[in-house]
Scaffold this motif. Structure first.
Motif, PDB file in Angstrom:
ATOM      1  N   PRO A  89       0.840  -1.210  -0.090  1.00 42.84           N
ATOM      2  CA  PRO A  89       0.104   0.005   0.025  1.00 42.84           C
ATOM      3  C   PRO A  89       1.116   1.193   0.072  1.00 42.84           C
ATOM      4  N   GLY A  90       0.546   2.226  -1.046  1.00 47.40           N
ATOM      5  CA  GLY A  90       1.577   3.504  -1.014  1.00 47.40           C
ATOM      6  C   GLY A  90       2.731   3.117  -1.690  1.00 47.40           C
ATOM      7  N   GLY A  91       2.892   2.116  -2.142  1.00 49.74           N
ATOM      8  CA  GLY A  91       4.079   1.781  -3.056  1.00 49.74           C
ATOM      9  C   GLY A  91       4.049   2.175  -4.452  1.00 49.74           C
ATOM     10  N   ILE A  92       4.968   3.030  -5.098  1.00 47.49           N
ATOM     11  CA  ILE A  92       5.081   3.430  -6.352  1.00 47.49           C
ATOM     12  C   ILE A  92       6.444   3.033  -7.003  1.00 47.49           C
ATOM     13  N   ASN A  93       5.779   2.749  -8.405  1.00 46.25           N
ATOM     14  CA  ASN A  93       7.082   2.727  -9.352  1.00 46.25           C
ATOM     15  C   ASN A  93       7.102   3.975 -10.096  1.00 46.25           C
ATOM     16  N   PRO A  94       8.072   5.110  -9.835  1.00 49.65           N
ATOM     17  CA  PRO A  94       7.939   6.487 -10.024  1.00 49.65           C
ATOM     18  C   PRO A  94       8.025   6.491 -11.567  1.00 49.65           C
ATOM     19  N   PRO A  95       7.546   7.788 -12.189  1.00 50.95           N
ATOM     20  CA  PRO A  95       7.554   8.062 -13.538  1.00 50.95           C
ATOM     21  C   PRO A  95       8.837   7.767 -14.111  1.00 50.95           C
ATOM     22  N   HIS A  96       8.739   6.802 -15.189  1.00 50.32           N
ATOM     23  CA  HIS A  96       9.900   6.370 -15.982  1.00 50.32           C
ATOM     24  C   HIS A  96       9.612   5.777 -17.594  1.00 50.32           C
ATOM     25  N   THR A 119       3.810  11.663 -26.128  1.00 49.67           N
ATOM     26  CA  THR A 119       4.548  12.918 -26.736  1.00 49.67           C
ATOM     27  C   THR A 119       4.039  14.292 -26.910  1.00 49.67           C
ATOM     28  N   THR A 120       2.675  14.171 -26.841  1.00 48.43           N
ATOM     29  CA  THR A 120       1.870  15.526 -27.195  1.00 48.43           C
ATOM     30  C   THR A 120       1.511  15.699 -25.528  1.00 48.43           C
ATOM     31  N   ASN A 121       2.077  15.400 -24.351  1.00 47.06           N
ATOM     32  CA  ASN A 121       1.553  15.462 -23.027  1.00 47.06           C
ATOM     33  C   ASN A 121       0.315  15.225 -22.850  1.00 47.06           C
ATOM     34  N   GLN A 122      -0.417  14.393 -23.530  1.00 41.77           N
ATOM     35  CA  GLN A 122      -1.872  13.910 -23.102  1.00 41.77           C
ATOM     36  C   GLN A 122      -1.480  12.703 -22.135  1.00 41.77           C
ATOM     37  N   TYR A 123      -2.364  12.941 -21.100  1.00 37.65           N
ATOM     38  CA  TYR A 123      -2.260  12.085 -20.070  1.00 37.65           C
ATOM     39  C   TYR A 123      -3.399  10.944 -19.973  1.00 37.65           C
ATOM     40  N   TYR A 124      -3.006   9.923 -19.576  1.00 36.64           N
ATOM     41  CA  TYR A 124      -4.083   8.776 -19.661  1.00 36.64           C
ATOM     42  C   TYR A 124      -3.833   8.025 -18.316  1.00 36.64           C
ATOM     43  N   THR A 125      -4.769   7.380 -17.787  1.00 40.78           N
ATOM     44  CA  THR A 125      -4.971   6.766 -16.259  1.00 40.78           C
ATOM     45  C   THR A 125      -5.773   5.796 -16.219  1.00 40.78           C
ATOM     46  N   ALA A 126      -5.525   4.674 -15.586  1.00 39.16           N
ATOM     47  CA  ALA A 126      -6.637   3.447 -15.435  1.00 39.16           C
ATOM     48  C   ALA A 126      -6.507   2.896 -14.087  1.00 39.16           C
ATOM     49  N   VAL A 127      -7.517   2.285 -13.568  1.00 43.34           N
ATOM     50  CA  VAL A 127      -7.540   1.622 -12.195  1.00 43.34           C
ATOM     51  C   VAL A 127      -7.836   0.113 -12.594  1.00 43.34           C
ATOM     52  N   LEU A 128      -6.542  -0.750 -12.399  1.00 42.52           N
ATOM     53  CA  LEU A 128      -6.541  -1.867 -12.865  1.00 42.52           C
ATOM     54  C   LEU A 128      -6.997  -3.068 -11.849  1.00 42.52           C
ATOM     55  N   GLU A 129      -7.805  -3.866 -12.233  1.00 34.70           N
ATOM     56  CA  GLU A 129      -8.009  -5.068 -11.125  1.00 34.70           C
ATOM     57  C   GLU A 129      -7.510  -6.292 -11.715  1.00 34.70           C
ATOM     58  N   VAL A 130      -7.523  -7.357 -10.821  1.00 32.15           N
ATOM     59  CA  VAL A 130      -6.880  -8.677 -11.164  1.00 32.15           C
ATOM     60  C   VAL A 130      -7.527  -9.190 -12.288  1.00 32.15           C
ATOM     61  N   GLY A 131      -6.501  -9.535 -13.252  1.00 32.59           N
ATOM     62  CA  GLY A 131      -6.787 -10.204 -14.551  1.00 32.59           C
ATOM     63  C   GLY A 131      -6.684  -8.970 -15.711  1.00 32.59           C
ATOM     64  N   ASP A 132      -6.621  -7.817 -15.312  1.00 31.28           N
ATOM     65  CA  ASP A 132      -6.695  -6.855 -16.113  1.00 31.28           C
ATOM     66  C   ASP A 132      -4.816  -6.525 -16.979  1.00 31.28           C
ATOM     67  N   VAL A 133      -4.980  -6.145 -18.104  1.00 37.97           N
ATOM     68  CA  VAL A 133      -3.662  -6.009 -18.890  1.00 37.97           C
ATOM     69  C   VAL A 133      -3.721  -4.674 -19.271  1.00 37.97           C
ATOM     70  N   PHE A 134      -2.562  -3.980 -19.125  1.00 39.06           N
ATOM     71  CA  PHE A 134      -2.491  -2.456 -19.507  1.00 39.06           C
ATOM     72  C   PHE A 134      -1.038  -2.491 -20.290  1.00 39.06           C
ATOM     73  N   VAL A 135      -1.207  -1.878 -21.562  1.00 40.42           N
ATOM     74  CA  VAL A 135       0.005  -1.525 -22.447  1.00 40.42           C
ATOM     75  C   VAL A 135       0.471  -0.276 -22.279  1.00 40.42           C
ATOM     76  N   PHE A 136       2.032  -0.265 -21.777  1.00 34.40           N
ATOM     77  CA  PHE A 136       2.784   0.913 -22.142  1.00 34.40           C
ATOM     78  C   PHE A 136       3.731   1.168 -23.230  1.00 34.40           C
ATOM     79  N   PRO A 137       3.349   1.824 -24.375  1.00 38.16           N
ATOM     80  CA  PRO A 137       3.931   1.708 -25.575  1.00 38.16           C
ATOM     81  C   PRO A 137       5.579   2.288 -25.411  1.00 38.16           C
ATOM     82  N   LYS A 138       6.496   1.599 -26.336  1.00 38.85           N
ATOM     83  CA  LYS A 138       7.724   1.775 -26.203  1.00 38.85           C
ATOM     84  C   LYS A 138       8.086   3.310 -25.692  1.00 38.85           C
ATOM     85  N   GLY A 139       8.915   3.516 -24.844  1.00 39.36           N
ATOM     86  CA  GLY A 139       9.530   5.094 -24.533  1.00 39.36           C
ATOM     87  C   GLY A 139       8.811   6.169 -24.078  1.00 39.36           C
ATOM     88  N   LEU A 140       7.181   5.759 -23.768  1.00 43.33           N
ATOM     89  CA  LEU A 140       6.492   6.915 -22.923  1.00 43.33           C
ATOM     90  C   LEU A 140       6.429   6.847 -21.631  1.00 43.33           C
TER      91      LEU A 140
END
Ligand code: NAG
Ligand code: NAG
Length: 204
Positions: A89-96, A119-140
């Protein structure tokens, strides 16, 4: 002659662009120089690093165990690697960012909040639950944080055998970029820069 040279260079440039992953192997799998293939066993393809899971060591609230070509050289040239992340709880993998690979994250336990900036500074967020899959495109730039009250466990795969990690807090404030550059870039006073540098023991 010049035209043929130009054509050759264009084809070379195209070939370099098309090769979006790790360099191609010319053998079935990577073996270091000087190692006799007949001595290779199943152990070469096995990593036991995740047997113990991913254990957070206090005072940290986040831990990452990665299997890349650094710890598992058999991955060299295969364009894949994996990791297991635990967030208390409270653990973060900081912006990278990962300069060499797209990341796919799969939630095994808990509820994980993720954020991504393009790269246009558009921000996206999601709250993931067990079983969910999220994609972080290369370099972002992206991060993950556990806003819940239970541990989060996530399995991660990368489209590179060694995706690399540029952690922005350490990259900007723990690398020794001079204070006058940082005060000018962020338009803040020196004491703000000192505060941001303090977790990294940088010598001014
Ligand atoms: C590799 O090992 C095998 C079996 O021990 C041996 O016959 C062969 O000569 C070795 N090859 C080289 C290049 O050393
Ligand atoms: C797992 O943890 C035990 C006890 O801490 C340690 O002795 C062992 O080396 C670890 N195994 C791996 C694969 O890290």
């Amino acid at each position: 002659m010049a035209l043929r040279f130009l054509l050759a260079m264009t084809i070379l440039a195209l070939a370099a662009t098309v090769q979006a992953s790790d360099p191609e192997l010319t053998t079935d799998f990577f073996i270091p120089n000087g190692v006799n293939k007949s001595s290779v066993t199943g152990d070469w393809f096995t990593s036991t690093i995740l047997r113990n899971g991913s254990n957070v060591v206090p005072p940290a609230k986040f831990n990452a165990v990665r299997i890349t070509s650094d710890s598992a050289p058999v991955l060299t040239g295969l364009g894949v690697s994996v990791a297991l992340f635990r967030y208390q709880p409270g653990g973060i993998n900081p912006p990278h960012t990962h300069p060499r690979g797209t990341e796919i994250l799969y939630v095994l336990e808990g509820s994980l909040t993720v954020g991504l900036v393009d790269t246009t500074n558009q921000y996206y967020t999601a709250v993931l639950e067990v079983g969910d899959v999220f994609v972080f495109p290369k370099g972002l730039v992206h991060y993950q944080i556990n806003f819940g009250d239970k541990d989060v466990l996530a399995f991660i795969s990368f489209s590179s055998s060694n995706p690399g990690t540029v952690s922005l807090p350490a990259n900007l404030f723990g690398s020794g970029i001079p204070d006058d550059v940082l005060t000018a870039a962020f338009k803040v006073d020196n004491n703000v820069v000192d505060q941001l540098q303090s977790p990294f023991n940088v010598t001014p």
